[in-house]
Scaffold this motif. Structure first.
Motif, short mmCIF file in Angstrom:
data_model
loop_
_atom_site.label_atom_id
_atom_site.label_comp_id
_atom_site.label_asym_id
_atom_site.label_seq_id
_atom_site.Cartn_x
_atom_site.Cartn_y
_atom_site.Cartn_z
N VAL A 263 31.60 96.25 -8.85
CA VAL A 263 32.29 95.73 -10.04
C VAL A 263 31.36 95.85 -11.24
N LYS A 264 30.13 95.45 -11.08
CA LYS A 264 29.15 95.50 -12.17
C LYS A 264 29.01 96.93 -12.71
N ALA A 265 29.03 97.91 -11.80
CA ALA A 265 28.91 99.31 -12.20
C ALA A 265 30.08 99.77 -13.06
N GLN A 266 31.23 99.11 -12.91
CA GLN A 266 32.43 99.51 -13.66
C GLN A 266 32.57 98.78 -15.00
N ARG A 267 31.88 97.67 -15.17
CA ARG A 267 31.97 96.93 -16.44
C ARG A 267 31.48 97.82 -17.58
N ASP B 283 35.62 89.55 -4.71
CA ASP B 283 36.28 88.72 -3.68
C ASP B 283 37.79 88.90 -3.70
N VAL B 284 38.41 88.83 -4.88
CA VAL B 284 39.87 88.93 -4.93
C VAL B 284 40.34 90.32 -4.53
N LEU B 285 39.60 91.35 -4.93
CA LEU B 285 40.01 92.70 -4.54
C LEU B 285 39.80 92.93 -3.05
N THR B 286 38.74 92.38 -2.49
CA THR B 286 38.53 92.46 -1.05
C THR B 286 39.66 91.73 -0.32
N TYR B 287 40.04 90.57 -0.84
CA TYR B 287 41.15 89.81 -0.25
C TYR B 287 42.44 90.64 -0.28
N VAL B 288 42.76 91.21 -1.42
CA VAL B 288 43.99 92.00 -1.56
C VAL B 288 43.94 93.24 -0.65
N SER C 268 38.59 90.50 -17.41
CA SER C 268 37.15 90.71 -17.55
C SER C 268 36.37 89.40 -17.67
N HIS C 269 37.06 88.30 -17.89
CA HIS C 269 36.39 87.00 -17.94
C HIS C 269 35.95 86.53 -16.55
N LEU C 270 36.51 87.12 -15.50
CA LEU C 270 36.10 86.77 -14.14
C LEU C 270 34.71 87.33 -13.86
N THR C 271 33.97 86.67 -13.01
CA THR C 271 32.64 87.17 -12.65
C THR C 271 32.77 88.37 -11.73
N ASP C 272 31.70 89.13 -11.60
CA ASP C 272 31.69 90.26 -10.68
C ASP C 272 32.03 89.80 -9.26
N GLN C 273 31.49 88.65 -8.87
CA GLN C 273 31.74 88.10 -7.54
C GLN C 273 33.22 87.77 -7.37
#
Length: 142
Positions: free
Chosen positions: A135-139, A114-119, A105-110
């Motif tokens: 991502v913001k909607a899920q925080r 990005d990492v999930l899009t990459y995966v 959760s310390h990672l930014t929404d961006q």
């Protein structure tokens, strides 16, 4: 003979008109190169040690990121996994993975998007991109 000609001509015109109104098959949009590059950077610095260079994971410890129900499945579930981590056992495609994953959760929404899009578009996967808005909607949700 003349009526046959008109029937053939008319059916050809209808067929042509129908073909023009058909929508072309939509293809999942390829993520932007910049998103994939940023996602790869996050993956390399944070995820690679557990999930490996090729996304194969570590048998029965860290799950693979190759095509499976979690990677290609609902985006909110995957975002929640990254935000909140996992404790205990996770079952994927009939196999059990037991290593806990720390919350990111310390990672930014961006960064998470990005990492999930990459995966979701690496290791044999082809799935829709994750956006920072998703991502913001899920925080804050569990």
């Amino acid at each position: 003979m003349r009526s046959i000609f008109f029937v053939v001509l008319f059916s050809g015109l209808l067929s042509s008109a129908h073909a023009q109104t058909k929508k072309p098959a939509t293809k999942a949009a390829q993520p932007a190169a910049a998103v994939m590059e940023r996602g790869k950077t996050v993956y390399t610095s944070i995820c690679l040690a557990c999930h490996q260079v090729d996304g194969s994971g570590v048998p029965h410890l860290n799950p693979p990121l190759t095509p499976n129900e979690w990677v290609a499945g609902p985006k909110p579930r995957l975002v929640q996994l990254v935000l909140n981590g996992s404790q205990g056992k996770v079952e994927i495609d009939g196999d059990t993975w037991s290593n806990a994953m720390p919350a990111m959760s310390h990672l930014t929404d961006q960064q998470i998007a990005d990492v999930l899009t990459y995966v979701r578009n690496s290791f044999g996967n082809k799935a829709a991109a994750v956006t920072p808005t998703e991502v913001k909607a899920q925080r804050g949700k569990k």
